[in-house]
Motif scaffolding. Structure first.
Motif, PDB file in Angstrom:
ATOM      1  N   UNK A 185      -2.342  -8.409   1.854  1.00 50.02           N
ATOM      2  CA  UNK A 185      -0.996  -8.985   1.977  1.00 50.02           C
ATOM      3  C   UNK A 185      -0.320  -8.499   3.257  1.00 50.02           C
ATOM      4  N   UNK A 186       0.324  -9.419   3.972  1.00 50.27           N
ATOM      5  CA  UNK A 186       1.040  -9.069   5.204  1.00 50.27           C
ATOM      6  C   UNK A 186       2.456  -8.656   4.844  1.00 50.27           C
ATOM      7  N   UNK A 187       2.577  -7.436   4.314  1.00 47.49           N
ATOM      8  CA  UNK A 187       3.876  -6.901   3.896  1.00 47.49           C
ATOM      9  C   UNK A 187       3.793  -5.378   3.963  1.00 47.49           C
ATOM     10  N   UNK A 188       4.938  -4.694   3.961  1.00 50.65           N
ATOM     11  CA  UNK A 188       4.891  -3.228   3.970  1.00 50.65           C
ATOM     12  C   UNK A 188       4.079  -2.710   2.783  1.00 50.65           C
ATOM     13  N   UNK A 189       3.116  -1.849   3.066  1.00 51.73           N
ATOM     14  CA  UNK A 189       2.291  -1.261   2.020  1.00 51.73           C
ATOM     15  C   UNK A 189       1.015  -2.016   1.711  1.00 51.73           C
ATOM     16  N   UNK A 190       0.816  -3.200   2.318  1.00 52.23           N
ATOM     17  CA  UNK A 190      -0.391  -3.989   2.044  1.00 52.23           C
ATOM     18  C   UNK A 190      -1.660  -3.226   2.388  1.00 52.23           C
ATOM     19  N   UNK A 191      -1.689  -2.612   3.548  1.00 50.40           N
ATOM     20  CA  UNK A 191      -2.860  -1.833   3.962  1.00 50.40           C
ATOM     21  C   UNK A 191      -2.983  -0.559   3.135  1.00 50.40           C
ATOM     22  N   UNK A 192      -1.869   0.122   2.922  1.00 53.06           N
ATOM     23  CA  UNK A 192      -1.890   1.377   2.156  1.00 53.06           C
ATOM     24  C   UNK A 192      -2.451   1.149   0.754  1.00 53.06           C
ATOM     25  N   UNK A 193      -2.078   0.046   0.116  1.00 49.67           N
ATOM     26  CA  UNK A 193      -2.566  -0.245  -1.235  1.00 49.67           C
ATOM     27  C   UNK A 193      -4.084  -0.453  -1.240  1.00 49.67           C
ATOM     28  N   UNK A 194      -4.602  -1.203  -0.257  1.00 52.13           N
ATOM     29  CA  UNK A 194      -6.049  -1.444  -0.192  1.00 52.13           C
ATOM     30  C   UNK A 194      -6.807  -0.147   0.078  1.00 52.13           C
ATOM     31  N   UNK A 195      -6.288   0.673   0.984  1.00 51.75           N
ATOM     32  CA  UNK A 195      -6.956   1.939   1.297  1.00 51.75           C
ATOM     33  C   UNK A 195      -6.919   2.907   0.113  1.00 51.75           C
ATOM     34  N   UNK A 196      -5.818   2.929  -0.624  1.00 50.48           N
ATOM     35  CA  UNK A 196      -5.749   3.781  -1.820  1.00 50.48           C
ATOM     36  C   UNK A 196      -6.742   3.293  -2.866  1.00 50.48           C
ATOM     37  N   UNK A 197      -6.860   1.967  -3.022  1.00 46.23           N
ATOM     38  CA  UNK A 197      -7.828   1.419  -3.968  1.00 46.23           C
ATOM     39  C   UNK A 197      -9.229   1.911  -3.623  1.00 46.23           C
ATOM     40  N   UNK A 198      -9.621   1.805  -2.343  1.00 41.21           N
ATOM     41  CA  UNK A 198     -10.957   2.249  -1.928  1.00 41.21           C
ATOM     42  C   UNK A 198     -11.133   3.754  -2.140  1.00 41.21           C
ATOM     43  N   UNK A 199     -10.118   4.533  -1.810  1.00 40.58           N
ATOM     44  CA  UNK A 199     -10.201   5.990  -2.015  1.00 40.58           C
ATOM     45  C   UNK A 199     -10.363   6.321  -3.490  1.00 40.58           C
ATOM     46  N   UNK A 200      -9.606   5.632  -4.338  1.00 40.96           N
ATOM     47  CA  UNK A 200      -9.702   5.881  -5.778  1.00 40.96           C
ATOM     48  C   UNK A 200     -11.086   5.543  -6.325  1.00 40.96           C
ATOM     49  N   UNK A 201     -11.795   4.606  -5.665  1.00 36.81           N
ATOM     50  CA  UNK A 201     -13.147   4.227  -6.088  1.00 36.81           C
ATOM     51  C   UNK A 201     -14.209   5.103  -5.431  1.00 36.81           C
ATOM     52  N   UNK A 202     -13.799   6.059  -4.593  1.00 36.44           N
ATOM     53  CA  UNK A 202     -14.721   7.015  -4.004  1.00 36.44           C
ATOM     54  C   UNK A 202     -15.318   6.625  -2.666  1.00 36.44           C
ATOM     55  N   UNK A 203     -14.740   5.614  -1.989  1.00 35.53           N
ATOM     56  CA  UNK A 203     -15.272   5.190  -0.687  1.00 35.53           C
ATOM     57  C   UNK A 203     -14.601   5.958   0.444  1.00 35.53           C
ATOM     58  N   UNK A 204     -15.382   6.220   1.496  1.00 29.44           N
ATOM     59  CA  UNK A 204     -14.859   6.838   2.704  1.00 29.44           C
ATOM     60  C   UNK A 204     -14.760   5.785   3.798  1.00 29.44           C
ATOM     61  N   UNK A 205     -13.582   5.587   4.339  1.00 29.30           N
ATOM     62  CA  UNK A 205     -13.391   4.666   5.460  1.00 29.30           C
ATOM     63  C   UNK A 205     -13.631   5.462   6.742  1.00 29.30           C
ATOM     64  N   UNK A 206     -14.656   5.085   7.501  1.00 32.08           N
ATOM     65  CA  UNK A 206     -15.007   5.806   8.714  1.00 32.08           C
ATOM     66  C   UNK A 206     -14.087   5.440   9.873  1.00 32.08           C
ATOM     67  N   UNK A 207     -13.692   4.178   9.976  1.00 30.93           N
ATOM     68  CA  UNK A 207     -12.693   3.737  10.943  1.00 30.93           C
ATOM     69  C   UNK A 207     -12.192   2.369  10.532  1.00 30.93           C
ATOM     70  N   UNK A 208     -11.091   1.954  11.135  1.00 29.22           N
ATOM     71  CA  UNK A 208     -10.492   0.656  10.812  1.00 29.22           C
ATOM     72  C   UNK A 208      -9.689   0.173  12.008  1.00 29.22           C
ATOM     73  N   UNK A 209      -9.552  -1.148  12.137  1.00 28.70           N
ATOM     74  CA  UNK A 209      -8.672  -1.718  13.148  1.00 28.70           C
ATOM     75  C   UNK A 209      -8.245  -3.109  12.716  1.00 28.70           C
TER      76      UNK A 209
END
Length: 140
Positions: free
Chosen positions: A77-101
């Motif tokens: 979602x293109x709104x405040x917190x859209x990226x943060x929510x997706x990254x928290x979801x991945x972290x909660x599932x145990x994934x490591x994000x090596x980089x992003x852009x």
């Protein structure tokens, strides 16, 4: 959701990035996303293009060190917190994000991000099962 990323080693000198992007443009390829990680002597240019195999061939023929890597193109979602929510979801599932852009597309309500994740195939399954959509570079 899995898209091809081009990575190129680039000497850190004036004009070199302009030369490489001109080579890409010269073969009719459109750059959809771009990231540069640098040190004092060289950098790594990462990009998403509409024709990754053509881009790889052109840059290799010019003597550059090039790699194609699978990454995740994620629609958020293109709104405040859209990226943060997706990254928290991945972290909660145990994934490591090596980089992003960021990723450029023409829509009103969505934003796009390119993610390099330690276990991309499993991450895609988990993301899709939880309603996340992928991003594909447009052909425009």
């Amino acid at each position: 959701m899995i898209i091809k990323q081009i990575s190129v080693f680039v000497e850190n000198r004036p004009g070199r990035l302009a030369e490489i992007t001109a080579m890409i443009a010269g073969c009719g390829v459109n750059i959809r996303a771009l990231s540069i990680a640098d040190t004092s002597h060289f950098g790594i240019m990462r990009c998403i293009v509409d024709k990754p195999e053509v881009t790889e061939a052109v840059l290799r023929n010019a003597g550059l060190t090039v790699a194609i890597t699978d990454v995740i193109g994620l629609r958020i979602p293109d709104c405040p917190g859209g990226l943060a929510e997706a990254l928290k979801f991945l972290a909660d599932k145990g994934f490591t994000v090596e980089y992003a852009y960021a990723f450029i597309e023409k829509t009103e309500n969505d934003a796009y991000v390119v993610l390099r994740i330690d276990d991309a195939e499993r991450a895609v399954k988990v993301l899709k099962a939880n309603g996340y959509k992928g991003a594909e570079p447009s052909k425009q």
